[in-house]
Design an enzyme around this catalytic site. Structure first.
Site, PDB file in Angstrom:
ATOM      1  N   SER A 186      35.239  44.340  42.488  1.00 33.78           N
ATOM      2  CA  SER A 186      35.409  45.007  43.778  1.00 33.78           C
ATOM      3  C   SER A 186      35.121  46.503  43.767  1.00 33.78           C
ATOM      4  O   SER A 186      34.915  47.079  44.824  1.00 33.78           O
ATOM      5  CB  SER A 186      36.821  44.747  44.299  1.00 33.78           C
ATOM      6  OG  SER A 186      37.767  45.155  43.343  1.00 33.78           O
ATOM      7  N   HIS A 214      35.421  38.443  46.847  1.00 31.12           N
ATOM      8  CA  HIS A 214      34.352  39.223  47.495  1.00 31.12           C
ATOM      9  C   HIS A 214      33.017  38.492  47.550  1.00 31.12           C
ATOM     10  O   HIS A 214      32.057  39.002  48.128  1.00 31.12           O
ATOM     11  CB  HIS A 214      34.160  40.559  46.759  1.00 31.12           C
ATOM     12  CG  HIS A 214      35.301  41.491  46.960  1.00 31.12           C
ATOM     13  ND1 HIS A 214      35.385  42.339  48.037  1.00 31.12           N
ATOM     14  CD2 HIS A 214      36.424  41.689  46.242  1.00 31.12           C
ATOM     15  CE1 HIS A 214      36.505  43.040  47.961  1.00 31.12           C
ATOM     16  NE2 HIS A 214      37.159  42.658  46.873  1.00 31.12           N
ATOM     17  N   LYS A 244      38.833  38.228  53.821  1.00 32.97           N
ATOM     18  CA  LYS A 244      37.688  39.148  53.767  1.00 32.97           C
ATOM     19  C   LYS A 244      36.561  38.590  54.652  1.00 32.97           C
ATOM     20  O   LYS A 244      36.634  38.730  55.854  1.00 32.97           O
ATOM     21  CB  LYS A 244      37.274  39.396  52.321  1.00 32.97           C
ATOM     22  CG  LYS A 244      38.428  40.012  51.507  1.00 32.97           C
ATOM     23  CD  LYS A 244      37.993  40.453  50.136  1.00 32.97           C
ATOM     24  CE  LYS A 244      39.158  40.777  49.221  1.00 32.97           C
ATOM     25  NZ  LYS A 244      39.949  41.938  49.598  1.00 32.97           N
TER      26      LYS A 244
HETATM   27  N1  PMP Z   1      41.382  38.846  44.294  1.00 37.34           N
HETATM   28  C1  PMP Z   1      40.461  39.807  44.415  1.00 37.34           C
HETATM   29  C2  PMP Z   1      39.334  39.851  43.420  1.00 37.34           C
HETATM   30  C3  PMP Z   1      40.534  40.749  45.452  1.00 37.34           C
HETATM   31  O1  PMP Z   1      39.630  41.719  45.570  1.00 37.34           O
HETATM   32  C4  PMP Z   1      41.609  40.657  46.376  1.00 37.34           C
HETATM   33  C5  PMP Z   1      41.741  41.610  47.553  1.00 37.34           C
HETATM   34  N2  PMP Z   1      41.718  42.937  47.270  1.00 37.34           N
HETATM   35  C6  PMP Z   1      42.549  39.655  46.200  1.00 37.34           C
HETATM   36  C7  PMP Z   1      42.403  38.747  45.170  1.00 37.34           C
HETATM   37  C8  PMP Z   1      43.706  39.516  47.120  1.00 37.34           C
HETATM   38  O2  PMP Z   1      43.332  38.869  48.296  1.00 37.34           O
HETATM   39  P1  PMP Z   1      44.282  38.904  49.566  1.00 37.34           P
HETATM   40  O3  PMP Z   1      44.028  40.186  50.259  1.00 37.34           O
HETATM   41  O4  PMP Z   1      43.900  37.700  50.347  1.00 37.34           O
HETATM   42  O5  PMP Z   1      45.685  38.802  49.057  1.00 37.34           O
END
Ligand code: PMP
Length: 397
Positions: A186, A214, A244
């Site tokens: 990310s 992502h 997302k």
């Molecule tokens: N895993 C990854 C790789 C993420 O980037 C994120 C969000 N930042 C999450 C899990 C968490 O997802 P959520 O916002 O649905 O809790």
């Protein structure tokens, strides 16, 4: 009587964070989280959202949410195993499995919860996890919760992964070994080397776990990074978020049916926390239908990604090696990065700075995420602001 211990703890530690510049003031949006947002009465071009396809504000999604809310109410009423499993949750899980090309899927309240749930339901203190050093915080926490031995692997370093997999396997110390990676990282937007990871996993008998928060909706014609590499039948756990590209809230694990059966009886966020609202589940179903029936939004997203990246490069910015919509503009120095983001904001562009400790020291960046909902005019405007601020702060010649 309020606790003085707590009062002192908070006073000292909050002051410490503020002194170190690590206390994040959170902005409040006075509008929907669309391509243009309103903060403190000012409209800004929004390059900080993960709403990659613009679905968060799509009328079809809103209608699906409203219809399901009228039918089922605003809340699921109970934990799924008690009586909070509604027909709409089952329909969502069936759709997710189809979308991910797996036998089954299970929905959770968030992507974060998926990692807390799935890792600890399968791994324990007699096991080991090979985890990329840049994996998301929720993976790190899920690994810790499982009590398995955590073996950090240098980022996307396949020699390191192979050596550590071999050592773990040959040590004979562990019952089960799992390799866990983000599908798309990310902070840099690079894609995991899944074909090599899967090969190493097969050679050393490792389970494979890909968190594609992502990548889903973005790569592999929307189905994600695993599908992008044609590995749907060779990855054990596919994790995704519904917050997302899907534009709503929640998360899911997709995989073989007996894995999902196990998670339904063993994973604690499923057993002890109420499910996503029926309106959210219905909107997610609508999103999957939209993605499955047309490439229009994905094509628009990628057009915008290429326009923004080409524009930033042409102006002279270092945008790293991203292969996805995540577009870092790498500034380096932490203070300058923060100043850059602040000046962008003053000029009408909302793009957040990301600095140490989220990324290594000296690699401060402003992270941009174009979406399918941006118009060409919005991106052109953002690029001209970037150029102006880049020159003003001496980042561009
Ligand atoms: N895993 C990854 C790789 C993420 O980037 C994120 C969000 N930042 C999450 C899990 C968490 O997802 P959520 O916002 O649905 O809790």
């Amino acid at each position: 009587m309020p606790s003085h211990v707590l009062e002192n703890f908070l006073k000292e530690n909050l002051a410490d964070l503020k002194n170190k510049g690590l206390y994040n003031e959170i902005d409040t949006l006075e509008s929907a989280n669309g391509p243009v947002i309103k903060i403190n009465g000012r409209e800004l071009i929004n390059l900080s959202s993960n709403n990659y396809l613009g679905l968060a504000t799509d009328d079809r999604m809103i209608d699906a949410c409203v219809d399901a809310t009228k039918k089922y109410g605003v809340g699921a009423g109970a934990v799924r195993t008690i009586n909070g499993t509604l027909a709409v949750h089952i329909e969502l899980e069936e759709k997710l499995a189809e979308f991910k090309h797996t036998e089954a899927a299970i929905a959770y309240q968030s992507g974060f919860n998926c990692n807390m749930a799935a890792i600890s339901a399968v791994m324990d203190k007699n096991d080991a996890i090979l985890s990329d050093e840049l994996n998301h915080a929720s993976i790190i926490d899920g690994c810790r919760l499982s009590k398995a031995k955590i073996i950090r692997v240098n980022h996307s370093d396949m020699d390191d992964l192979r050596a550590k997999a071999k050592e773990a396997k040959e040590s004979g110390l562990y019952n089960k070994i799992m390799v866990i990676t983000d599908g798309v990282f990310s902070m840099d937007g690079d894609v995991a080397k899944l074909p090599e990871i899967v090969e190493i996993a097969e050679e050393f008998d490792l389970m494979t776990y890909v968190d594609d928060a992502h990548g889903s909706g973005v790569l592999g014609k929307g189905a994600g990074t695993v599908k992008h590499f044609g590995l749907s039948d060779r990855v054990d756990f596919q994790i995704g978020t519904l917050s997302k590209a899907i534009g709503v809230v929640g998360g899911y694990v997709a995989g073989r049916k007996d894995l999902i059966d196990w998670l339904k009886v063993q994973s604690r966020p499923f057993l002890f926390s109420t499910s996503i609202t029926p309106g959210s589940a219905a909107a997610c179903i609508e999103a999957i239908d939209i993605l499955s029936n047309s490439m229009e939004l994905q094509d628009k997203l990628w057009d915008n990604v290429h326009n923004l990246k080409d524009g930033l490069k042409k102006i002279g910015f270092d945008i790293g090696n991203s292969e996805t919509p995540i577009t870092p503009v790498i500034i380096g120095d932490e203070k300058k990065t923060q100043e850059f983001s602040k000046r962008l904001n003053e000029e009408g562009v909302y793009a957040k700075s990301i600095v140490f400790p989220t990324v290594p020291r000296g690699t401060g960046r402003v992270r941009n995420m174009p979406s399918a909902a941006h118009t060409k005019e919005m991106l052109d405007q953002a690029l001209s602001v970037y150029e102006k601020v880049g020159k003003e702060l001496g980042i561009l010649n």
